[in-house]
Each structure stands twice: as structure tokens, then as C-alpha cells.
Design a protein around this motif. Structure first.
Motif, PDB file in Angstrom:
ATOM      1  N   MET A   1     207.719  30.383  83.350  1.00  0.00           N
ATOM      2  CA  MET A   1     206.931  31.555  83.656  1.00  0.00           C
ATOM      3  C   MET A   1     207.164  31.944  85.100  1.00  0.00           C
ATOM      4  N   SER A   2     207.345  33.206  85.345  1.00  0.00           N
ATOM      5  CA  SER A   2     207.594  33.689  86.682  1.00  0.00           C
ATOM      6  C   SER A   2     206.295  33.768  87.473  1.00  0.00           C
ATOM      7  N   THR A   3     206.283  33.162  88.649  1.00  0.00           N
ATOM      8  CA  THR A   3     205.075  33.205  89.466  1.00  0.00           C
ATOM      9  C   THR A   3     205.181  34.217  90.585  1.00  0.00           C
ATOM     10  N   THR A   4     206.366  34.711  90.865  1.00  0.00           N
ATOM     11  CA  THR A   4     206.521  35.657  91.966  1.00  0.00           C
ATOM     12  C   THR A   4     206.410  37.100  91.505  1.00  0.00           C
ATOM     13  N   THR A   5     206.709  37.373  90.271  1.00  0.00           N
ATOM     14  CA  THR A   5     206.547  38.725  89.757  1.00  0.00           C
ATOM     15  C   THR A   5     205.483  38.718  88.684  1.00  0.00           C
ATOM     16  N   HIS A   6     204.887  39.836  88.507  1.00  0.00           N
ATOM     17  CA  HIS A   6     203.860  39.967  87.491  1.00  0.00           C
ATOM     18  C   HIS A   6     204.253  41.091  86.549  1.00  0.00           C
ATOM     19  N   ASP A   7     205.426  40.916  85.964  1.00  0.00           N
ATOM     20  CA  ASP A   7     205.936  41.949  85.069  1.00  0.00           C
ATOM     21  C   ASP A   7     205.043  42.143  83.853  1.00  0.00           C
ATOM     22  N   TYR A   8     204.316  41.114  83.456  1.00  0.00           N
ATOM     23  CA  TYR A   8     203.427  41.285  82.316  1.00  0.00           C
ATOM     24  C   TYR A   8     202.312  42.287  82.639  1.00  0.00           C
ATOM     25  N   ILE A   9     201.899  42.346  83.890  1.00  0.00           N
ATOM     26  CA  ILE A   9     200.906  43.351  84.300  1.00  0.00           C
ATOM     27  C   ILE A   9     201.533  44.740  84.259  1.00  0.00           C
ATOM     28  N   MET A  34     211.159  46.826  77.457  1.00  0.00           N
ATOM     29  CA  MET A  34     212.088  45.705  77.494  1.00  0.00           C
ATOM     30  C   MET A  34     212.795  45.601  78.851  1.00  0.00           C
ATOM     31  N   THR A  35     213.040  46.709  79.497  1.00  0.00           N
ATOM     32  CA  THR A  35     213.621  46.681  80.843  1.00  0.00           C
ATOM     33  C   THR A  35     212.679  45.969  81.803  1.00  0.00           C
ATOM     34  N   ILE A  36     211.395  46.280  81.698  1.00  0.00           N
ATOM     35  CA  ILE A  36     210.407  45.616  82.546  1.00  0.00           C
ATOM     36  C   ILE A  36     210.370  44.120  82.228  1.00  0.00           C
ATOM     37  N   ALA A  37     210.301  43.783  80.948  1.00  0.00           N
ATOM     38  CA  ALA A  37     210.202  42.377  80.544  1.00  0.00           C
ATOM     39  C   ALA A  37     211.428  41.568  80.956  1.00  0.00           C
ATOM     40  N   LEU A  38     212.589  42.200  80.919  1.00  0.00           N
ATOM     41  CA  LEU A  38     213.840  41.478  81.203  1.00  0.00           C
ATOM     42  C   LEU A  38     214.317  41.628  82.643  1.00  0.00           C
ATOM     43  N   ARG A  39     213.489  42.177  83.478  1.00  0.00           N
ATOM     44  CA  ARG A  39     213.865  42.403  84.875  1.00  0.00           C
ATOM     45  C   ARG A  39     214.369  41.117  85.538  1.00  0.00           C
ATOM     46  N   ASP A  40     213.768  39.992  85.193  1.00  0.00           N
ATOM     47  CA  ASP A  40     214.183  38.713  85.778  1.00  0.00           C
ATOM     48  C   ASP A  40     215.117  37.927  84.859  1.00  0.00           C
ATOM     49  N   GLY A  41     215.545  38.545  83.764  1.00  0.00           N
ATOM     50  CA  GLY A  41     216.509  37.916  82.874  1.00  0.00           C
ATOM     51  C   GLY A  41     215.916  37.123  81.725  1.00  0.00           C
ATOM     52  N   ILE A  42     214.601  36.946  81.720  1.00  0.00           N
ATOM     53  CA  ILE A  42     213.948  36.214  80.636  1.00  0.00           C
ATOM     54  C   ILE A  42     212.682  36.957  80.198  1.00  0.00           C
ATOM     55  N   VAL A  43     212.231  36.638  79.000  1.00  0.00           N
ATOM     56  CA  VAL A  43     210.926  37.119  78.537  1.00  0.00           C
ATOM     57  C   VAL A  43     210.024  35.893  78.518  1.00  0.00           C
ATOM     58  N   ASP A  44     209.137  35.812  79.525  1.00  0.00           N
ATOM     59  CA  ASP A  44     208.293  34.622  79.641  1.00  0.00           C
ATOM     60  C   ASP A  44     207.087  34.709  78.701  1.00  0.00           C
ATOM     61  N   ASP A  45     206.298  33.654  78.677  1.00  0.00           N
ATOM     62  CA  ASP A  45     205.173  33.582  77.744  1.00  0.00           C
ATOM     63  C   ASP A  45     204.153  34.697  77.956  1.00  0.00           C
ATOM     64  N   ASP A  46     203.865  35.030  79.201  1.00  0.00           N
ATOM     65  CA  ASP A  46     202.923  36.127  79.465  1.00  0.00           C
ATOM     66  C   ASP A  46     203.473  37.451  78.960  1.00  0.00           C
ATOM     67  N   GLU A  47     204.746  37.683  79.197  1.00  0.00           N
ATOM     68  CA  GLU A  47     205.378  38.913  78.715  1.00  0.00           C
ATOM     69  C   GLU A  47     205.395  38.959  77.193  1.00  0.00           C
ATOM     70  N   LYS A  48     205.670  37.832  76.558  1.00  0.00           N
ATOM     71  CA  LYS A  48     205.650  37.778  75.096  1.00  0.00           C
ATOM     72  C   LYS A  48     204.256  38.108  74.564  1.00  0.00           C
ATOM     73  N   ARG A  49     203.237  37.570  75.210  1.00  0.00           N
ATOM     74  CA  ARG A  49     201.856  37.824  74.792  1.00  0.00           C
ATOM     75  C   ARG A  49     201.523  39.314  74.891  1.00  0.00           C
ATOM     76  N   VAL A  50     201.885  39.924  76.014  1.00  0.00           N
ATOM     77  CA  VAL A  50     201.603  41.347  76.206  1.00  0.00           C
ATOM     78  C   VAL A  50     202.422  42.192  75.232  1.00  0.00           C
ATOM     79  N   LEU A  51     203.706  41.882  75.084  1.00  0.00           N
ATOM     80  CA  LEU A  51     204.543  42.637  74.148  1.00  0.00           C
ATOM     81  C   LEU A  51     204.023  42.513  72.718  1.00  0.00           C
ATOM     82  N   THR A  52     203.582  41.330  72.344  1.00  0.00           N
ATOM     83  CA  THR A  52     203.020  41.139  71.004  1.00  0.00           C
ATOM     84  C   THR A  52     201.797  42.021  70.816  1.00  0.00           C
ATOM     85  N   ASN A  53     200.922  42.042  71.800  1.00  0.00           N
ATOM     86  CA  ASN A  53     199.724  42.881  71.718  1.00  0.00           C
ATOM     87  C   ASN A  53     200.081  44.356  71.616  1.00  0.00           C
TER      88      ASN A  53
END
Length: 80
Positions: A1-9, A34-53
């Protein structure tokens, strides 16, 4: 999980704008998510949760078949 960016927000904020404008998701908006989610090259758990919602709010009858296929492919690829 990325701690420096908050792409899920950023994803959640972008989704509010999508649903506030016309209540529907189009292909361009999905690509932007998807561009926002993949900005750091991965879709982390927070991003997956938000995308699912977000995607759980999409009505299948309101999107194109092509977008439906694209969403399914992305969900399978990134496991959400």
C-alpha cells in the motif's frame, strides 16, 4: 500500500464528480479512474476497495458492452 500518495482519495473524489454530473460512468471516465489508480504502477488495496465501491454503483444497462468487457478485464487483471 502506498503511504506517500493517496490516490484512493483522488479516486473517490473523481467518482463523486462522475456521479454528480450525470450519474453514469463512460469509457473516458473509467480510463481516468484507472490512470489515477495506476499512477504508481500498482492498484493497492485501498484503490481496489474504492474502485469496487465505484463499479458496484454502475448499472450494467447504462454502459456500453465494450465498457462492460473492459471493466471485467480490469477487475480480473487486478483482482478486485
Amino acid at each position: 500500500m502506498s503511504t506517500t500518495t493517496h490516490d484512493y482519495i483522488k479516486l473517490a473524489t473523481y467518482a463523486v464528480n462522475i456521479f454528480a454530473s450525470d450519474g453514469k460512468l463512460n469509457a473516458h471516465e473509467f480510463d481516468q479512474l484507472m490512470t489515477i489508480a495506476l499512477r504508481d504502477g500498482i492498484v493497492d488495496d485501498d484503490e481496489k476497495r474504492v474502485l469496487t465501491n465505484i463499479l458496484n454503483k454502475v448499472r450494467v444497462e447504462e454502459i456500453s458492452n465494450d465498457l462492460q468487457v473492459k471493466i471485467t478485464q480490469v477487475r480480473e487483471k487486478y483482482n478486485f
